[in-house]
Design a protein around this motif. Structure first.
Motif, PDB file in Angstrom:
ATOM      1  N   CYS A  25       0.857  -1.182   0.000  1.00  0.00           N
ATOM      2  CA  CYS A  25       0.000   0.000   0.000  1.00  0.00           C
ATOM      3  C   CYS A  25       0.892   1.230   0.000  1.00  0.00           C
ATOM      4  CB  CYS A  25      -0.908   0.007   1.229  1.00  0.00           C
ATOM      5  SG  CYS A  25      -1.969   1.470   1.316  1.00  0.00           S
ATOM      6  N   THR A  26       0.747   2.063  -1.022  1.00  0.00           N
ATOM      7  CA  THR A  26       1.494   3.312  -1.116  1.00  0.00           C
ATOM      8  C   THR A  26       0.515   4.468  -1.066  1.00  0.00           C
ATOM      9  OG1 THR A  26       3.232   2.269  -2.425  1.00  0.00           O
ATOM     10  CG2 THR A  26       3.100   4.680  -2.510  1.00  0.00           C
ATOM     11  N   ALA A  27       0.740   5.365  -0.119  1.00  0.00           N
ATOM     12  CA  ALA A  27      -0.123   6.528   0.049  1.00  0.00           C
ATOM     13  C   ALA A  27       0.726   7.789  -0.058  1.00  0.00           C
ATOM     14  CB  ALA A  27      -0.817   6.475   1.414  1.00  0.00           C
ATOM     15  N   SER A  28       0.106   8.875  -0.511  1.00  0.00           N
ATOM     16  CA  SER A  28       0.837  10.139  -0.624  1.00  0.00           C
ATOM     17  C   SER A  28      -0.080  11.305  -0.276  1.00  0.00           C
ATOM     18  CB  SER A  28       1.411  10.307  -2.035  1.00  0.00           C
ATOM     19  OG  SER A  28       0.369  10.394  -2.986  1.00  0.00           O
ATOM     20  N   ILE A  29       0.586  12.388   0.136  1.00  0.00           N
ATOM     21  CA  ILE A  29      -0.125  13.612   0.527  1.00  0.00           C
ATOM     22  C   ILE A  29       0.877  14.763   0.568  1.00  0.00           C
ATOM     23  CG2 ILE A  29       0.250  13.285   3.009  1.00  0.00           C
ATOM     24  CD1 ILE A  29      -2.624  14.386   3.431  1.00  0.00           C
ATOM     25  N   THR A  30       0.396  15.964   0.398  1.00  0.00           N
ATOM     26  CA  THR A  30       1.173  17.160   0.723  1.00  0.00           C
ATOM     27  C   THR A  30       0.514  17.732   1.973  1.00  0.00           C
ATOM     28  OG1 THR A  30       1.761  17.539  -1.568  1.00  0.00           O
ATOM     29  CG2 THR A  30       1.956  19.423  -0.072  1.00  0.00           C
ATOM     30  N   ALA A  31       1.235  17.643   3.095  1.00  0.00           N
ATOM     31  CA  ALA A  31       0.636  18.008   4.385  1.00  0.00           C
ATOM     32  C   ALA A  31       1.719  18.306   5.413  1.00  0.00           C
ATOM     33  CB  ALA A  31      -0.253  16.871   4.881  1.00  0.00           C
TER      34      ALA A  31
END
Length: 158
Positions: free
Chosen positions: A102-108
């Motif tokens: 599982c690969t997740a991404s965000i700008t936060a």
């Protein structure tokens, strides 16, 4: 002061204050490995297992993504965040184990590794749930962070 980020100087649980942090692009990949007995593996056709409940791997992918989106509701001190993306892949390794990434991404202002870990974990639990009618000898062997970028420091498992 505690070395644990979720404890204050009195040892009480606290949410980390990310108000002063800078938003950066962050990614995380987590992996769960599921060992299936031969009677379940025999049902593997064209890269998936079909049961009365439907496609095992496709259902696990959807469940993992849904769970990753709910991480802030499941882990008490996690910040509720929106993800830019979440991708789950499922394949068999050389030992005939199910490998869920599982690969997740965000700008936060805060990380996304918990979302990746929850996504991989719930996908693995879904494989178990959908295959348990065939056998209860299913083992979720491990769930671990493989890699993360962004924030204070990057991490990559050797």
């Amino acid at each position: 002061m505690s070395e644990f980020s979720h404890l204050n100087d009195k040892g009480q649980a606290t949410m980390v204050d990310v108000g002063g942090k800078q938003a950066t692009h962050r990614t995380a990949t987590a992996r769960s490995i599921v060992s299936l007995p031969s009677e379940v593996l025999e049902k593997l056709v064209e890269g998936d297992i079909q049961t009365k409940k439907g496609s095992v791997f496709q259902t696990a992918i959807i469940a993992g993504i849904m769970a990753a989106k709910k991480t802030g509701d499941l882990i008490p001190l996690c910040h509720p965040i929106g993800m830019d993306n979440c991708h789950i892949s499922i394949q068999l390794n050389e030992q005939q184990e199910v490998v869920i990434d599982c690969t997740a991404s965000i700008t936060a202002k805060t990380g996304i590794e918990m979302e990746a870990l929850v996504g991989a974990s719930v996908a693995a639990l879904t494989v178990y749930d959908m295959c348990k009618a065939l056998s209860h000898d299913i083992v979720i062997k491990e769930t671990k962070l493989i890699e993360k970028t962004g924030g204070k420091r990057d991490f990559k498992r050797a």
